[in-house]
Design an enzyme around this catalytic site. Structure first.
Site, short mmCIF file in Angstrom:
data_model
loop_
_atom_site.label_atom_id
_atom_site.label_comp_id
_atom_site.label_asym_id
_atom_site.label_seq_id
_atom_site.Cartn_x
_atom_site.Cartn_y
_atom_site.Cartn_z
N PRO A 83 7.51 78.98 -60.52
CA PRO A 83 5.80 79.02 -60.50
C PRO A 83 5.04 77.60 -60.76
O PRO A 83 3.87 77.50 -60.54
CB PRO A 83 5.87 79.77 -62.01
N LYS A 85 8.56 85.45 -50.22
CA LYS A 85 7.36 85.42 -49.20
C LYS A 85 6.93 83.84 -49.11
O LYS A 85 6.92 83.58 -50.05
CB LYS A 85 6.47 86.48 -49.32
N GLU A 118 0.82 78.40 -46.66
CA GLU A 118 -0.58 78.51 -46.00
C GLU A 118 -1.45 79.62 -46.44
O GLU A 118 -2.66 79.68 -46.42
CB GLU A 118 -0.27 78.90 -44.50
MO1 MOS Z 1 1.95 74.33 -40.78
S1 MOS Z 1 0.06 74.31 -40.32
O1 MOS Z 1 2.81 75.39 -39.98
O2 MOS Z 1 2.22 72.57 -41.26
#
Ligand code: MOS
Length: 725
Positions: free
Chosen positions: A619, A688, A692
């Protein structure tokens, strides 16, 4: 799981804060010399002549390499290259900043000086400098068109309609660490120290370019100082460093300058996105039409995929997602945290906010009414989906229920306050990965895998996984990454590292554990001799009987007695557990902005992000990633914008003084909540990808908050004071 799920310290934290962590450009080799790139000052045309004589005569210069005497490079195919245009192969110039020469000298300063002496004469043609110019020339091509349901019918059913155009500018990744390569030859064997998010892609790309066997190229990167996509693929300077090293017969170090980083390894394309949303009065979407146009280079078809964001999240029966590209005299765009959706969700989530106002509905309520219980594109069930919980936890922590719906209705003194929100989602891309785990005679474990740590905490997370499986402390595990001689593993791209490499380490550690246990059971001198494997547990650095804790021994006792280490390999790939499911991470972000109506200045004053990333291995490092993504989103909403001269095609902002990114003073302390649960369909670990996820949605949430504060809808990023005055 004992350590997995705990906020343990970074194992490389001390190395980093003391400067002991070595990044690519910090390595040195005996006989090292320095390469400096010369770049084109025109954006289109050809090189009439190039005169390197003065440079060659300058002190310390070993070579001036131009297209006139560069060995022919092969076309690289398969995915690895960031741009297909071979470097220094002919006299054509396709973009400003294209490499036209490489000067090699015995010191960096001498190479820099000599590079200024290279005389290039050009035959210049007017470039297509911007996407606007490209569109005017109608150089656009339809790249893809995905249709779901019947959009015309959906339009006819719509009782309320929103039709708007949104735009995002071109942007640059600007990691702290510059692109850098050190190339060194030993006979036919090439060794590259390279600042890369993917050592195996660099290996493959350089081998293809130079026509070499892949296993004759070794790529190493111990630490990466950020990449955000620009180090994900292989760019020309890496191959050029290898060519130069072969040419001068000495190791060559080539480090991009900050300015060169604006043309040498990709950027995020700009987009113009046309969005049509239709809905019933009850707030059910009947249609989404999303068309995104992005710029690409004169020689590669980079399709950003922004419109596909509209296929992924909401339960709308009729959708069309169309992508188009426009050729511009610029280098090829590349992935930038987060490709496609990062830009597409700006349009979609602003559009939903506009629709919420048109319907008189709370923006969060509108999203709940269009929540997709299954993947709306394929009809498959989600592997796991805690988006509702993200909405609820985020809204509660933020205090969303206290929002007054009208614009300009919330104030603090003379200032305007706005509250906005948006959703986020990112696909889960697990790839094939392998790892080796060795339990050593001193009782420690060595974990090896050919991935790399982009800075997100891969060393730490993999240590936690191996330590748990083997019953070790964190300091009893050593993780080695960043070397193509190690077992092959994927790049630090697409938020896939832990979900791909984690299971491989988990499995290799479990195999090593099982071998160690069997060794003890078969060893007459072991207190565990003759028991069954099922009776043995591992903890505190050794083995013991489950029902008789005093009976056992440490790994060190067992293995030093035998004088061996025990090794196991695992190759791990997605299996049938994934069949029939769509795997995505989800989240919701809520922001508060303060707008000064007299200056138009926007400050993000609060931000709450709630995320479903499955099992969170650490975390603390995960929270850092989420904060990083939120800061990325703030930059995208309010600051980041690469300015290109419309006549010359030259980048006018190639520095961190010209190109604004958020600083500490621009960023509130974001609150990060993890509300997901382990996902049984990604891997045994249930993670998961989250790298991004947090950057997506933030720009829309901020734009929506700015609208709520001011009544001014800005659809063209970044939102600047000028647009609000
Ligand atoms: Mo990333 S934009 O898959 O480094």
């Amino acid at each position: 799981m004992r350590l997995v799920g705990e906020a343990v310290d970074r194992v490389d934290g001390r190395l980093k804060v003391t400067g002991a962590a070595r990044y690519t450009a910090e390595f040195s080799l005996p006989g090292l010399v320095y390469g400096v790139l010369v770049q084109s000052t025109i954006a289109k045309g050809r090189i009439k002549s190039i005169d390197g004589r003065a440079a060659e005569a300058a002190p310390g210069v070993l070579a001036v390499i131009t297209h006139q005497h560069t060995p022919r490079l092969a076309e690289a195919h398969t995915p690895p290259v960031g741009q297909s245009l071979p470097t220094l192969q002919d006299d054509m110039v396709q973009y400003s900043g294209q490499h036209v020469a490489l000067v090699v000298a015995d010191t960096l300063e001498r190479a820099e000086y000599a590079a200024t002496l290279v005389e290039v004469a050009y035959e210049e043609e007017p470039p297509i400098a911007t996407m606007e110019a490209g569109l005017a020339w109608a150089f656009s091509a339809r790249a893809s068109n995905v249709v779901r349901g019947n959009p015309a019918e959906g339009l006819a059913q719509a009782e309320v309609r929103i039709e708007q155009t949104y735009a995002t500018p071109i942007k640059h990744h600007n990691p702290m660490e510059p692109g850098a390569t050190i190339a060194s030859w030993e006979g036919d064997r090439l060794t590259l120290y390279d600042a890369t998010q993917c050592i195996s892609i660099t290996q493959e790309a350089v081998a293809q370019r130079l026509g070499m066997r892949r296993d004759n190229v070794r790529v190493m990167t111990q630490f990466v100082g950020g990449g955000f996509g620009c180090k994900g693929w292989s760019w020309p300077h890496t191959t050029l460093a290898a060519l130069a090293a072969r040419h001068v017969g000495r190791p060559v170090k080539l480090v991009l300058t900050r300015a060169q980083m604006y043309t040498a390894h990709g950027y995020q394309t700009g987009t113009v996105q046309q969005l049509v949303l239709g809905a019933t009065r009850a707030g059910k979407l009947t249609v989404i039409e999303h068309q995104s146009t992005n710029q690409t280079s004169a020689f590669d078809d980079h399709v950003e995929g922004a419109a596909s964001a509209s296929l992924e999240l909401y339960a709308c029966p009729n959708v069309v997602a169309r992508e188009r590209i426009v050729r511009v005299n610029a280098t090829t765009p590349t992935a930038m945290r987060a490709p496609g959706a990062g830009l597409g969700m700006f349009a979609l989530e602003c559009g939903l906010d506009e629709l919420a106002y048109a319907l008189g509905l709370d923006p969060l309520e509108l999203r709940l009414r269009n929540y997709a219980a299954v993947d709306p594109q394929t009809g498959r069930p989600w592997s796991s989906n805690f988006l509702r919980e993200c909405y609820q936890a985020g809204a509660e922590r933020f205090g969303w229920a206290r929002r007054s719906p009208e614009t300009r209705s919330m104030r603090a003194g003379d200032g305007l306050i706005g509250w906005g929100m948006a959703s986020t989602t990112h696909p889960e891309y697990r790839g094939e990965a392998s790892a080796r785990v060795c339990v050593l005679p001193d009782g420690r474990a060595l974990v090896q895998s050919g991935t790399q740590d982009i800075g997100t905490g891969t060393y730490t997370a993999l240590s936690q996984i191996a330590a748990d499986v083997l019953g070790l402390r964190m300091d009893q595990v050593v993780v080695e990454l960043g070397d193509t001689d190690l077992p092959t593993a994927p790049g630090s791209i697409g938020s896939r590292t832990i979900t791909s490499v984690g299971p491989a380490v988990h499995e290799a550690a479990a195999r090593a554990r099982s071998r160690v246990i069997r060794m003890a059971l078969g060893d007459e001198r072991s207190p565990l001799h003759g028991y069954g494997e099922e009776h043995v547990v591992v903890e505190n650095g050794g083995l013991r009987l489950a029902h008789q804790p005093s009976r056992g021994e440490t790994y060190a006792e067992l293995l030093s007695r035998h004088g061996v280490s025990v090794e196991a390999m695992a190759q791990s790939a997605p299996g049938p557990e994934q069949d029939g499911f769509t795997r995505r991470a989800f989240g919701a972000v809520f922001v508060e902005v303060h707008v000064d109506p007299s200056s138009g200045q926007v400050r993000v004053s609060r931000c709450v992000g709630a995320y479903d990333g499955g099992r969170i291995v650490n975390p603390r490092t995960a929270r850092s990633q989420m904060i990083g993504g939120i800061v990325f989103g703030i930059g995208m909403a309010l600051m980041e914008h690469t300015v290109v001269d419309p006549r010359l095609g030259r980048i006018l902002t190639p520095s961190l003084s010209g190109y604004l990114v958020p600083t500490h003073a621009d960023v509130p302390e974001p609150e990060v909540l993890f509300v997901g649960e382990p996902d049984p369909h990604t891997s045994a670990l249930g993670t998961k990808g989250i790298g991004e996820l947090p950057a997506i949605g933030v720009p829309a949430a901020i734009a929506n908050a700015v609208y709520h504060a001011t009544g001014r809808r800005v659809r063209d990023l970044p939102i600047t004071p000028a647009q609000l005055l």
